[in-house]
Motif scaffolding. Structure first.
Motif, PDB file in Angstrom:
ATOM      1  N   SER A 168      -2.934   1.442  -8.344  1.00 33.07           N
ATOM      2  CA  SER A 168      -2.181   2.379  -7.481  1.00 33.07           C
ATOM      3  C   SER A 168      -2.735   3.803  -7.583  1.00 33.07           C
ATOM      4  O   SER A 168      -2.824   4.506  -6.575  1.00 33.07           O
ATOM      5  N   GLU A 173       0.826  -1.225   0.000  1.00 30.47           N
ATOM      6  CA  GLU A 173       0.000   0.000   0.000  1.00 30.47           C
ATOM      7  C   GLU A 173       0.855   1.268   0.000  1.00 30.47           C
ATOM      8  O   GLU A 173       0.474   2.292   0.571  1.00 30.47           O
ATOM      9  N   HIS A 219      -5.921   3.891  -5.481  1.00 29.34           N
ATOM     10  CA  HIS A 219      -5.639   3.998  -4.037  1.00 29.34           C
ATOM     11  C   HIS A 219      -5.105   5.381  -3.664  1.00 29.34           C
ATOM     12  O   HIS A 219      -5.305   5.844  -2.542  1.00 29.34           O
ATOM     13  N   GLU A 235      -5.072  -4.882   7.792  1.00 35.39           N
ATOM     14  CA  GLU A 235      -4.968  -4.396   6.405  1.00 35.39           C
ATOM     15  C   GLU A 235      -6.275  -3.754   5.905  1.00 35.39           C
ATOM     16  O   GLU A 235      -6.306  -3.170   4.835  1.00 35.39           O
ATOM     17  N   SER A 261       1.462   3.401  -2.520  1.00 39.30           N
ATOM     18  CA  SER A 261       1.023   3.674  -3.892  1.00 39.30           C
ATOM     19  C   SER A 261       1.922   4.654  -4.642  1.00 39.30           C
ATOM     20  O   SER A 261       2.135   4.506  -5.845  1.00 39.30           O
TER      21      SER A 261
END
Length: 411
Positions: A233, A198, A236, A374, A200
């Motif tokens: 990505s 995560e 996010h 998560e 990104s």
């Protein structure tokens, strides 16, 4: 050059000949013994005579050495271009010459290529055995072979879902190479790991670098894989316009290249993006397209089906939502997926009795998501739902408690 001494010993033993029988009229037995232990002790003429007695020609051996080199290169090229259908035939040709590789200067590159092939084919158990075998030989590796071994170990960790460990290896390799790499594959794997962690911003950075290299190589399948990674990505990172551009490009090209296996995933990710942009009806179209193309009832099917049910619920299509989420609940139980079983049950309760649903949310769903750290997006949404519910019902202290959890305040 081939290790002719070791090769002569191998074929002499295979033919059941003694050193005396092989050496007769060519050289002394002690000299043959030295040759077998170190081929540098012999001149080319002696080697040629010994090979001839073993019914092997020097030229043939040198040709096979060259052939092994080309086949190793071809296997690696097929992996670089993600040509799954074409790789097995070339790999088999290489396997058929495997008895020669111990005498070749390509011995470790071949063993590393085998490791890479097994990872590419997702044969995790066999890849692990190959990794252990290579680990015992690693002191003999050249600098380049050592680099490849560590890089392939990172891919192994990615396949095992150990992204942090993979990231540490890739980061070290990147620094050691002074940030200079012309390998699109390496940059793609860096982006993949960063996306999985995560991170990104980093995923976008490395993804764009990989994309440029793949475009220069006309590496079409890897372009699609990298666009998928970038689209996710960007989503996010809330850079929605770029994300939409990636997915639109993906849809056009995947349809053009008849990449039926990728299309369900592309449609699902486009649906997820539209959902994030509050375009519920658009999201529904893409999720339904994805579901229609998914032949197997598996975890991917479950996620898409749940996404559809959630949108039906938010659009207040109660009957459709109920039917969809009942299917999610049954399927989640069958597949042993606790997360989606809990989520489906929460929404099914909500349609029957909101009071019961919020109690279930507080006592079952939230504790599960708090254990699996998560799932921050879900937690934030559920904290907000509970805060609103308690606020509406005059339980201000409880509402504040959940609002504090969103902002990271003291509870």
């Amino acid at each position: 050059m081939m290790e002719f001494g070791a090769l002569i010993k191998y074929y002499r033993t295979q033919r059941g000949m003694t050193q005396t029988e092989l050496a007769k009229g060519i050289c002394s037995v002690p000299h043959l013994s030295k040759i077998e232990n170190n081929s540098k002790e012999a001149n080319e003429e002696t080697i040629a005579l010994l090979l001839e007695r073993l019914s092997i020609s020097l030229e043939e051996m040198e040709e096979k050495e060259e052939e092994i080199k080309h086949l190793i290169r071809d296997v690696n090229n097929k992996i670089n271009f993600y040509l799954k259908e074409e790789i097995d035939e070339i790999y088999q040709k290489l396997k058929n010459r495997e008895h020669l590789t111990p005498f070749s200067k390509h011995i470790y590159i071949w063993e590393l290529t085998k490791y890479r092939y097994l990872l590419f084919k997702r044969k995790i158990g066999e890849a692990e055995s190959q990794r252990d075998l290579l680990f015992k030989q690693k002191k003999k590796f050249s600098q380049h072979e050592s680099y490849l071994f560590r890089y392939y170990n990172a891919i192994f960790l990615i396949l095992k879902g150990q992204f942090k460990n993979a990231d540490d290896i890739l980061d070290t390799l990147y620094i050691e190479n002074d940030h200079d790499t012309t390998s699109g594959e390496f940059l793609y794997h860096r982006a993949l790991v960063k996306s999985s962690l995560e991170q990104s911003g980093h995923a976008i950075h490395f993804g764009k670098m990989a994309l440029q290299i793949f475009m220069n190589q006309h590496n079409f399948l890897r372009i699609l894989h990298t666009l998928m990674l970038l689209g996710i990505s960007y989503t996010h990172s809330k850079i929605y316009e770029e994300a939409e551009g990636c997915f639109q490009h993906l849809i056009r090209n995947a349809e053009l290249l008849k990449e039926e296996k990728m299309l369900p995933q592309i449609y699902h990710n486009m649906g997820f993006l539209q959902n994030k942009m509050n375009n519920d009806r658009e999201a529904l179209v893409y999720y339904e397209k994805s579901l229609a193309l998914q032949p197997n009832v598996n975890q991917h099917y479950l996620v898409t089906l749940y996404s559809i049910g959630e949108i039906y619920f938010s659009l207040q299509f109660t009957e459709k939502a109920k039917k969809c989420l009942q299917e999610v609940f049954s399927l989640a139980k069958e597949l042993g997926n606790k997360k989606y079983r809990l989520l489906a049950e929460f929404y099914l309760f909500h349609m029957a009795s909101p009071q019961k649903a919020f109690k279930y949310l507080e006592t079952k769903v939230i504790p599960f998501f708090e254990e699996t750290s998560e799932q921050n997006d879900y937690l934030t949404r559920f904290y907000k739902m509970l805060a609103d519910y308690f606020n509406e019902n005059g339980m201000v202290h409880k509402a504040v408690n959940y609002l504090n959890k969103i902002t990271g305040g003291i509870t």
